[in-house]
Design an enzyme around this catalytic site. Structure first.
Site, PDB file in Angstrom:
ATOM      1  N   LYS A 117       0.361  11.940   5.255  1.00  0.00           N
ATOM      2  CA  LYS A 117       0.408  10.766   6.366  1.00  0.00           C
ATOM      3  C   LYS A 117       1.214   9.358   5.576  1.00  0.00           C
ATOM      4  O   LYS A 117       2.234   8.829   6.248  1.00  0.00           O
ATOM      5  CB  LYS A 117      -0.868  10.493   7.014  1.00  0.00           C
ATOM      6  CG  LYS A 117      -0.752   9.330   8.227  1.00  0.00           C
ATOM      7  CD  LYS A 117      -1.078   7.984   7.740  1.00  0.00           C
ATOM      8  CE  LYS A 117      -2.511   7.864   7.286  1.00  0.00           C
ATOM      9  NZ  LYS A 117      -2.880   6.506   6.914  1.00  0.00           N
TER      10      LYS A 117
ATOM     11  N   LYS B  60       0.663  -1.264   0.013  1.00  0.00           N
ATOM     12  CA  LYS B  60      -0.030   0.087   0.078  1.00  0.00           C
ATOM     13  C   LYS B  60       0.906   1.193   0.020  1.00  0.00           C
ATOM     14  O   LYS B  60       0.686   2.175  -0.620  1.00  0.00           O
ATOM     15  CB  LYS B  60      -0.851   0.052   1.321  1.00  0.00           C
ATOM     16  CG  LYS B  60      -1.726   1.263   1.230  1.00  0.00           C
ATOM     17  CD  LYS B  60      -2.569   1.380   0.159  1.00  0.00           C
ATOM     18  CE  LYS B  60      -3.415   2.907   0.028  1.00  0.00           C
ATOM     19  NZ  LYS B  60      -4.376   2.743   1.090  1.00  0.00           N
TER      20      LYS B  60
END
Length: 295
Positions: free
Chosen positions: A240, A172
């Site tokens: 983030k 991811k």
């Protein structure tokens, strides 16, 4: 094949995912850290839990979908957490996007309680969550992955076991790296074309039909044309995620020049106040650097 599922995190992504699980015939007990998010799940036949304990105590599967590592740790550990109340043998599937090291530590601590874990972050954004067509990249034991397939099939279309614990999160992170660089490249092309006097819509159409075409260009074309930055995935969350890329790259000794630049540009956008805009708002930064006010 139906499961009893405790679903923790009914936010932008978690709510439609929980709804799709309920529609697929699973019994879903949803809990959210803030109130007022259970309406769609209730309308789909799910149930609202008053606490983590209530959500997970009878669950075959517990799913977490939360913003970052601290939130996953908060709901997982301690006397009120998932590991304290999930039954022995339950399968915890964390579908948040968090640091790989957080996933491996969760798997280790859960194993001490006889609880199994998969890390299974997703790609596809809010639209993919609503339509049940997410890409799901999974880390953990192969047998647990096979057991979880009926759950994953209610949520996504591309479902791949990538390796042991933490590897789903690593894949991811790579996804977010590619996405950031691709959006930035598209944003730069938009300004390049406009300043050259080219008709932007026609140019993006022809670029999209050639080797320069991409899902990013297709999905974000209207954002660029209309300067519509209604979020499907926010700049703040992407910032983030790029922090996860940077930290992981440093830990494994991978040098990622373009990732570093993209992380700085996304961080700059957040610092300017664009954290809640769609990540296609990277275009605003290119506009400012090119000498005219961002729209």
């Amino acid at each position: 094949m139906s499961k009893t599922i405790g679903f923790i995190g009914l936010g932008t992504m978690g709510s439609p995912m929980a709804v799709n699980l309920a529609k697929a015939g699973h019994t879903v007990h949803g809990w959210n850290r803030s109130d007022g998010r259970s309406g769609p799940l209730l309308a789909a036949g799910g149930r609202a839990a008053a606490s983590i304990r209530e959500a997970v105590r009878e669950a075959d599967v517990v799913i977490t979908m939360l913003p970052d590592s601290p939130q996953v740790e908060e709901v997982s550990y301690g006397p009120d957490g998932i590991l304290a109340h999930a039954r022995r043998g339950a399968l915890v599937i964390d579908m948040s996007t968090i640091a790989p090291r957080t996933s491996t530590e969760l798997a280790r601590k859960a194993a001490e309680q006889g609880i199994r874990v998969l890390d299974a972050p997703v790609a596809g954004g809010e639209a993919g969550a609503i339509d049940g067509v997410l890409s799901i990249m999974v880390g953990g034991e192969a047998a647990d992955f096979e057991e979880a397939k009926p759950v994953f099939e209610a949520l996504g279309r591309t479902i791949v076991h990538c390796g042991p614990h933490g590897i789903g999160q690593t894949v991811k992170a790579a996804n977010q790296l590619i996405l950031a660089v691709n959006i930035q490249a598209c944003a730069e092309a938009v300004v390049f074309l406009e300043k050259s006097g080219v008709k932007l819509e026609a140019a993006l159409d022809v670029l999209g039909g050639g080797l320069a075409g991409s899902h990013v260009l297709t999905r974000k074309k209207n954002n660029f044309l209309r300067r519509d930055y209604t979020p499907s995935f926010t700049m703040g969350l992407h910032s983030k995620d790029m922090g996860i890329v940077s930290d992981t790259a440093r830990a494994i000794g991978a040098v990622l020049p373009l990732a570093s630049i993209a992380a700085q540009l996304i961080g700059s956008a957040v610092a300017r106040g664009d954290a809640d805009l769609d990540h296609s708002a990277l275009l605003r930064g290119v506009e400012l650097l090119s000498g005219y006010d961002a729209q």
